[in-house]
Write a protein that holds these residues in place. Structure first.
Motif, PDB file in Angstrom:
ATOM      1  N   SER A 110       0.856  -1.191   0.000  1.00  0.00           N
ATOM      2  CA  SER A 110       0.000   0.000   0.000  1.00  0.00           C
ATOM      3  C   SER A 110       0.884   1.230   0.000  1.00  0.00           C
ATOM      4  CB  SER A 110      -0.902   0.025   1.236  1.00  0.00           C
ATOM      5  OG  SER A 110      -1.784  -1.062   1.227  1.00  0.00           O
ATOM      6  N   GLY A 114      -2.764   4.559   1.649  1.00  0.00           N
ATOM      7  CA  GLY A 114      -3.574   3.354   1.736  1.00  0.00           C
ATOM      8  C   GLY A 114      -4.055   2.801   0.406  1.00  0.00           C
ATOM      9  N   ASN A 115      -3.572   3.363  -0.705  1.00  0.00           N
ATOM     10  CA  ASN A 115      -3.939   2.842  -2.021  1.00  0.00           C
ATOM     11  C   ASN A 115      -3.258   1.497  -2.247  1.00  0.00           C
ATOM     12  OD1 ASN A 115      -5.506   5.153  -3.006  1.00  0.00           O
ATOM     13  ND2 ASN A 115      -3.550   6.218  -2.861  1.00  0.00           N
ATOM     14  N   ALA A 116      -4.030   0.505  -2.642  1.00  0.00           N
ATOM     15  CA  ALA A 116      -3.501  -0.841  -2.857  1.00  0.00           C
ATOM     16  C   ALA A 116      -2.724  -0.911  -4.166  1.00  0.00           C
ATOM     17  CB  ALA A 116      -4.640  -1.849  -2.864  1.00  0.00           C
TER      18      ALA A 116
END
Length: 123
Positions: A110, A114-116
């Protein structure tokens, strides 16, 4: 570091409506199976995957060993080497590749917001 082909994988609520919407933006069917609730669309160099009911949230995707047309590239950085490099920089992975294997494998991480991110090697 060569991450390979880039795409965005979108978690959609209604794959048929999403497909229709992105086709209006000029995207064309590239692959996948809408009956299995996943397809890949392309507009020039932009590639998006539409996935209904497969995961939560959107995922930034890289495919080492592929170009933007899912064709094999001669030279690429194996996902296990990418993993070693990222870990040497202090980047935590949420899923690590098995370094005792060769061929297809993937890692996940991430970004600070918090972006995967999925680094998914298919060969």
């Amino acid at each position: 570091m060569k991450l390979g082909a880039f795409s965005i994988s979108l978690a959609v609520k209604d794959i048929h409506k999403s497909k229709e919407f992105y086709e209006k933006l000029g995207f064309q069917y590239k692959g996948g199976n809408i009956e299995q609730n996943w397809i890949v669309l392309k507009n020039e160099n932009a590639v998006i995957g539409l996935f209904q009911g497969m995961f939560e949230g959107n995922i930034i995707t890289f495919n080492p060993g592929w170009d933007g047309n899912t064709q094999n590239t001669d030279e690429f950085d194996d996902v296990r080497n990418i993993q070693k490099h990222l870990k040497s920089l202090g980047i935590s992975l949420t899923r690590e590749a098995d370094e005792t294997t060769t061929g297809p494998e993937y890692i996940t991480l991430s970004d600070p917001d918090g972006n995967a991110i999925l680094i998914d090697q298919h060969r």
